[in-house]
Enzyme design. Structure first.
Site, mmCIF file in Angstrom:
data_model
loop_
_atom_site.group_PDB
_atom_site.id
_atom_site.type_symbol
_atom_site.label_atom_id
_atom_site.label_comp_id
_atom_site.label_asym_id
_atom_site.label_seq_id
_atom_site.Cartn_x
_atom_site.Cartn_y
_atom_site.Cartn_z
ATOM 1 N N GLY A 32 -5.330 0.810 -1.433
ATOM 2 C CA GLY A 32 -4.652 0.082 -2.514
ATOM 3 C C GLY A 32 -4.169 -1.280 -2.020
ATOM 4 C CG HIS A 33 -1.081 -1.442 0.951
ATOM 5 N ND1 HIS A 33 -0.998 -0.190 1.510
ATOM 6 C CD2 HIS A 33 0.125 -1.681 0.389
ATOM 7 C CE1 HIS A 33 0.207 0.313 1.298
ATOM 8 N NE2 HIS A 33 0.916 -0.573 0.613
#
Ligand code: AMP
Length: 281
Positions: A32-33
């Site tokens: 996600g990051h």
């Protein structure tokens, strides 16, 4: 990739590049990051990521002391992703003795996460404002996963005329729908097996919406019904709200944010979906 620990060094590094994308994180990075980093790389000539487990956004009974950390691994991932600068200050660099200022964003902070986690968004708004002032990004990237946080930051930027473009990118999920989160590492195998019900419950609301349901309480009940099938889950809230004001809706006409927070053992998970309307920018 340059790893930077002080405000002074970060300012000096920033001065040497034209446009800069910033991805603020608390570390223990996942895909996600990295999706935010990828987006920032595509839209800026240089990219900075920050890694700072911000103590002021954790409540007294929350998980600050056990929040997962692995800086060497994070730096490897950021280097491989092509990040130019990593700003990873310690708490004393961000909050030196005598620090005594808070940014309180009104309205949108008193509900949902704000109601369950008093003080959380003051901590978030203050640290994000500091990061914006230190890094002076052209654009800053946040995940839809933390929907209310994005709303709070957009409001902070608008209300204080901060010269930064806020970009909110879609939630990255596991194959079974569970939203990626650093906190997923707390889950036992049994809890991990239950956790996808959160996305399934939100998806049930989406299915009802797509089938024509416009009564917000009907949509909330669809979520609650599915969550209730898992007795090990304790639900903090189920919300069908206006995506901008976060006020609970009676009827959904154009769009809605359907969101929930639930606890599985010692782990608190949040997730959301947007119904109708436009996807996050
Ligand atoms: P955190 O390290 O949890 O503070 O998250 C840093 C940033 O990554 C925030 O803008 C989050 O919304 C975003 N983020 C966290 N999880 C995800 C995910 N599963 N998909 C997309 N963005 C995410």
């Amino acid at each position: 990739m340059k790893v930077i620990h002080t405000v002074g060094e970060m300012r000096a590094a920033r001065a040497r590049v034209a446009d800069l994308g910033l991805v603020p994180t608390m570390g223990y990075l996942h895909a996600g990051h990295l999706s935010l980093v990828k987006r920032a790389k595509a839209e800026n000539t240089a990219v900075a990521a920050s890694i700072f487990v911000n103590p002021t956004q954790f409540g007294a009974n929350e998980d600050l002391s056990r929040y997962p950390r692995d800086l060497p691994r994070d730096l490897g991932l950021l280097e491989a992703a092509g990040v130019d600068f990593v700003f990873t200050p310690d708490a004393a660099e961000m909050y030196p003795p005598g620090f005594d200022t808070q940014i309180l964003v009104g309205g949108v902070t008193d509900r949902l996460e704000g109601a369950v986690r008093p003080g959380h968004f003051a901590g978030v708004a203050t640290v994000v404002a500091k990061l914006f002032n230190i890094v002076q990004p052209t654009r800053a990237y946040f995940g839809q996963k933390d929907a209310q946080q994005s709303v709070v930051i957009r409001k902070l930027v608008r209300d204080l005329d901060l010269p930064v473009e806020v970009v909110v990118a879609p939630t990255v999920r596991e194959a079974d729908g569970l939203a990626l989160s650093s906190r997923n590492s707390y889950l036992t195998a049994e809890e991990r097996a239950v956790a996808p019900v959160i996305f399934q419950a939100l998806s049930a609301a989406r299915a009802h919406f797509d089938a024509g349901e416009r009564d917000a309480e009907g949509l909330r009940q669809a979520v609650r019904r599915m969550l209730a099938e898992q007795p090990s889950l304790t639900v903090d809230y189920v919300s069908v709200a206006d995506p901008l004001t976060l006020r609970e809706l009676e009827a959904v006409d154009t769009g809605a944010l359907v969101s929930t927070a639930a606890r599985l053992g010692a782990t608190r998970l949040i997730d959301n979906l947007i119904l109708g309307g436009s996807a996050p920018r």
